[in-house]
Design a protein around this motif. Sequence first.
Motif, PDB file in Angstrom:
ATOM      1  N   LEU A  59      -4.606   5.985   1.237  1.00  0.00           N
ATOM      2  CA  LEU A  59      -3.639   4.966   1.435  1.00  0.00           C
ATOM      3  C   LEU A  59      -2.625   4.993   2.556  1.00  0.00           C
ATOM      4  O   LEU A  59      -2.465   3.973   3.330  1.00  0.00           O
ATOM      5  CB  LEU A  59      -3.118   4.499   0.435  1.00  0.00           C
ATOM      6  CG  LEU A  59      -3.747   3.839  -0.837  1.00  0.00           C
ATOM      7  CD1 LEU A  59      -2.965   3.761  -2.177  1.00  0.00           C
ATOM      8  CD2 LEU A  59      -4.067   2.386  -0.501  1.00  0.00           C
ATOM      9  N   ARG A  60      -2.065   6.135   2.704  1.00  0.00           N
ATOM     10  CA  ARG A  60      -1.033   6.077   3.637  1.00  0.00           C
ATOM     11  C   ARG A  60      -1.710   6.377   5.153  1.00  0.00           C
ATOM     12  O   ARG A  60      -1.114   5.704   6.208  1.00  0.00           O
ATOM     13  CB  ARG A  60      -0.306   7.557   3.696  1.00  0.00           C
ATOM     14  CG  ARG A  60       1.092   7.924   4.359  1.00  0.00           C
ATOM     15  CD  ARG A  60       1.813   8.973   3.975  1.00  0.00           C
ATOM     16  NE  ARG A  60       2.701   8.258   2.952  1.00  0.00           N
ATOM     17  CZ  ARG A  60       2.784   8.332   1.738  1.00  0.00           C
ATOM     18  NH1 ARG A  60       1.776   9.212   1.192  1.00  0.00           N
ATOM     19  NH2 ARG A  60       3.460   7.900   0.768  1.00  0.00           N
ATOM     20  N   GLY A  68       0.683  -1.198   0.184  1.00  0.00           N
ATOM     21  CA  GLY A  68      -0.008   0.042   0.051  1.00  0.00           C
ATOM     22  C   GLY A  68       0.902   1.356   0.139  1.00  0.00           C
ATOM     23  O   GLY A  68       0.533   2.401  -0.718  1.00  0.00           O
ATOM     24  N   VAL A  93       2.269   1.663  -3.504  1.00  0.00           N
ATOM     25  CA  VAL A  93       1.089   2.375  -4.381  1.00  0.00           C
ATOM     26  C   VAL A  93       0.885   3.821  -3.993  1.00  0.00           C
ATOM     27  O   VAL A  93       0.839   4.902  -4.918  1.00  0.00           O
ATOM     28  CB  VAL A  93      -0.039   1.683  -4.442  1.00  0.00           C
ATOM     29  CG1 VAL A  93      -1.229   2.427  -5.061  1.00  0.00           C
ATOM     30  CG2 VAL A  93       0.127   0.151  -4.678  1.00  0.00           C
ATOM     31  N   ALA A  94       0.980   4.339  -2.691  1.00  0.00           N
ATOM     32  CA  ALA A  94       0.918   5.652  -2.280  1.00  0.00           C
ATOM     33  C   ALA A  94       2.003   6.545  -3.079  1.00  0.00           C
ATOM     34  O   ALA A  94       1.643   7.758  -3.330  1.00  0.00           O
ATOM     35  CB  ALA A  94       0.613   5.805  -0.662  1.00  0.00           C
ATOM     36  N   THR A 136      -5.948   9.943  -2.975  1.00  0.00           N
ATOM     37  CA  THR A 136      -5.867   8.452  -2.811  1.00  0.00           C
ATOM     38  C   THR A 136      -4.722   8.026  -2.091  1.00  0.00           C
ATOM     39  O   THR A 136      -4.640   7.036  -1.277  1.00  0.00           O
ATOM     40  CB  THR A 136      -5.819   7.881  -4.274  1.00  0.00           C
ATOM     41  OG1 THR A 136      -6.973   8.086  -4.888  1.00  0.00           O
ATOM     42  CG2 THR A 136      -5.922   6.361  -4.062  1.00  0.00           C
ATOM     43  N   ALA A 137      -3.585   8.724  -2.509  1.00  0.00           N
ATOM     44  CA  ALA A 137      -2.227   8.600  -1.807  1.00  0.00           C
ATOM     45  C   ALA A 137      -2.505   8.681  -0.360  1.00  0.00           C
ATOM     46  O   ALA A 137      -1.936   7.814   0.660  1.00  0.00           O
ATOM     47  CB  ALA A 137      -1.085   9.205  -2.385  1.00  0.00           C
ATOM     48  N   ASP A 185       8.350   4.288   4.679  1.00  0.00           N
ATOM     49  CA  ASP A 185       7.388   5.170   3.734  1.00  0.00           C
ATOM     50  C   ASP A 185       8.362   6.285   3.083  1.00  0.00           C
ATOM     51  O   ASP A 185       8.168   6.669   1.921  1.00  0.00           O
ATOM     52  CB  ASP A 185       6.306   5.831   4.629  1.00  0.00           C
ATOM     53  CG  ASP A 185       5.538   6.902   3.711  1.00  0.00           C
ATOM     54  OD1 ASP A 185       4.992   6.433   2.451  1.00  0.00           O
ATOM     55  OD2 ASP A 185       5.268   7.967   4.233  1.00  0.00           O
ATOM     56  N   TRP A 224      -4.391   4.519   5.832  1.00  0.00           N
ATOM     57  CA  TRP A 224      -4.790   3.247   6.234  1.00  0.00           C
ATOM     58  C   TRP A 224      -3.727   2.266   6.753  1.00  0.00           C
ATOM     59  O   TRP A 224      -3.578   1.415   7.506  1.00  0.00           O
ATOM     60  CB  TRP A 224      -5.430   2.721   4.767  1.00  0.00           C
ATOM     61  CG  TRP A 224      -5.954   1.338   5.053  1.00  0.00           C
ATOM     62  CD1 TRP A 224      -6.661   0.761   6.257  1.00  0.00           C
ATOM     63  CD2 TRP A 224      -6.010   0.426   3.959  1.00  0.00           C
ATOM     64  NE1 TRP A 224      -6.917  -0.461   5.924  1.00  0.00           N
ATOM     65  CE2 TRP A 224      -6.702  -0.967   4.530  1.00  0.00           C
ATOM     66  CE3 TRP A 224      -5.491   0.289   2.531  1.00  0.00           C
ATOM     67  CZ2 TRP A 224      -6.787  -1.924   3.923  1.00  0.00           C
ATOM     68  CZ3 TRP A 224      -5.656  -0.725   2.123  1.00  0.00           C
ATOM     69  CH2 TRP A 224      -6.281  -2.080   2.567  1.00  0.00           C
ATOM     70  N   GLN A 225      -2.341   2.461   5.814  1.00  0.00           N
ATOM     71  CA  GLN A 225      -1.506   1.600   6.190  1.00  0.00           C
ATOM     72  C   GLN A 225      -0.897   2.210   7.423  1.00  0.00           C
ATOM     73  O   GLN A 225      -0.300   1.474   8.265  1.00  0.00           O
ATOM     74  CB  GLN A 225      -0.089   1.814   5.112  1.00  0.00           C
ATOM     75  CG  GLN A 225      -0.666   1.746   3.798  1.00  0.00           C
ATOM     76  CD  GLN A 225      -1.552   0.286   3.681  1.00  0.00           C
ATOM     77  OE1 GLN A 225      -1.238  -0.623   4.368  1.00  0.00           O
ATOM     78  NE2 GLN A 225      -2.539   0.400   2.975  1.00  0.00           N
TER      79      GLN A 225
END
Length: 611
Positions: free
Chosen positions: A99-100, A49, A52-53, A95-96, A166, A102-103
């Motif tokens: 996602l960040r 994830g 992708v972000a 979206t990034a 990250d 969420w991760q």
Amino acid sequence: MSQSTVPPPEEASLSDGWWRAGSPQRRAAALLAEAAAPDRRVMVLALGGLAVAALLEAAGPVLAKVYIDRHLVPRAGEAAEMAALLVGALLAGSTASVLRFWQLTRMSALAMRSVQRLRERVFAHLLRLPMAFFDRSISGQLVSRVTNDTEAVKALYVQVLFVMLDSVIVLAGALAAMAWLDWRLMAIVALLAPAVFGIVWIYQRRSAPAVARSRALRSELNARLSESIGGIAVLQASNATGRFIDRFGGTNLAYYHARQIELRANAWLLRPALDLINTGLLAGVIWVFGLREFGGQLSAVEVGILYAFINYLGRVAEPLIQFTMQFSMLQQSVISAARVAQLLERAPATRPRGGSRVGAGEIRIERLRFRYQPGETVLHDIDIHVPAGSFCGIVGHTGAGKSTLLALLQRFYPVGEGVILVDGQPLDDFDEGAFRAAVGLVPQEPFLVAGSVRDNIDMGRHLDEAVIREAAEQAHALDFVEALEGGFDTPLGEAGARLSVGQKQLLAIARALAGRPRILLLDEATAHVDSATEQRVQQALAAMRGRVTIVAIAHRLSTIRHADHIVVLQHGRLAEQGRHEALMAVDDGIYRRLYEMQQLETLGTRAAPTA
């Protein structure tokens, strides 16, 4: 500063080396991987994830570059394409971010679960360590390992598995996008990476010793606090509070100085240095952009590329700044993880897996020699036979080896030379659980948990109510327990603060009897109780004669006067043995002198009020 504030050698060595074998970094990495192993799938998904972000974030400046070059600079407005580019940039960024977030949530949950498992593992391992380890350890420092250090490991998960990974992923994505746009300008921006790693290396060299020392001194502070609170009555009674305040202040001052060194390194080598380098690189990119030659003719560069590079420069600099800003916490967490790993690396006590079980409870000690340290023999050629169901008393001056002998009977230490047999079998032949169930212990200082009377007798064995009540009755504790307002459910407070010393000792005896042992060991169980409680203990012991093998260390010889066999130790050697009457018949015997001395003390105590 007093010498006691100097960290132990193993703590001070934590700052040596970076990735050498046995270094704190390797220990921390191994500990992280092991504790997080059950959540390996969650970790892989979280890293995916983040990747992708990072790709979505890298797409934002590229879309902006296309928008500038195709529409703003030529002033060519195509509403559909402009809207698509703007919406695409907005969707990529949002979206990034989602996602960040969420991760981060997944990583935080992973960290909490891993620390929970680690803390339980450390506590369980601590309780399985050999008694020799606790002889040399300070309880406050061990508490710090189980609580503070394991909590610091949580930060290590969050910092390493989220912030730093990250940052690395975002950095890789930004550099790849910059190389696609113009690799020559990217090469200039890439100079930031080695500069950052150089700063981190210098920071680690300067601050690591201070971080290791501060963690050790923090444990020392916990130890000082625990020691002072535990002995507060003695400190106040002996007017020692001022000296202990000064000693605590000295340790606290040393901790303050260690933290100052670390904070100075933070102030000079982290954010200020990186901001300076980032500003220099920004100026360099703009300067090179303005040139038309850069190792040859530089191709025409659109305004959009300049915007994209300035944007990417911030995206490259920020992860590196975050990397270095988190390095201070990372370093503290690595030290904490290494301290936890050091504890886990200690070999637990040997747990025999033999199939034998204690039967009648006969004890035979033959040619026993024991030493705690090489060259310092504590017991010399001890030979004792305790028939099943008999009562054996052990007496002697302080330091004679009585408690050591009792500790060996409990398998707290491995037998050196000679052998200890129970029912004709060596101690190592008995199953651990069966042996502990068959051997009861009543210590000199009764240990009570902060629970009810029932909790302290049961001790997690899930005994029936009838068994608990019967044990209290056998220990002559039933009367005072039923007199409490809640009976067996009465909360006793920390360490049984609501009970007298004698009542605590009777509960300790009841706890030992509740397991229905075949062998009962008493370590000066009547040393700190009054005469009435001593008589109750004697009555309880007399009721068990013939059913339970009793071995009792006694300071008060009246407790073991009617024992079947009395052993007298002198400087770790077997000096005398026999029944009370036989030992009293020995002219100038050790036992006789001890007994007569106590009789004189008793007579003097009784006569004192009438003097």
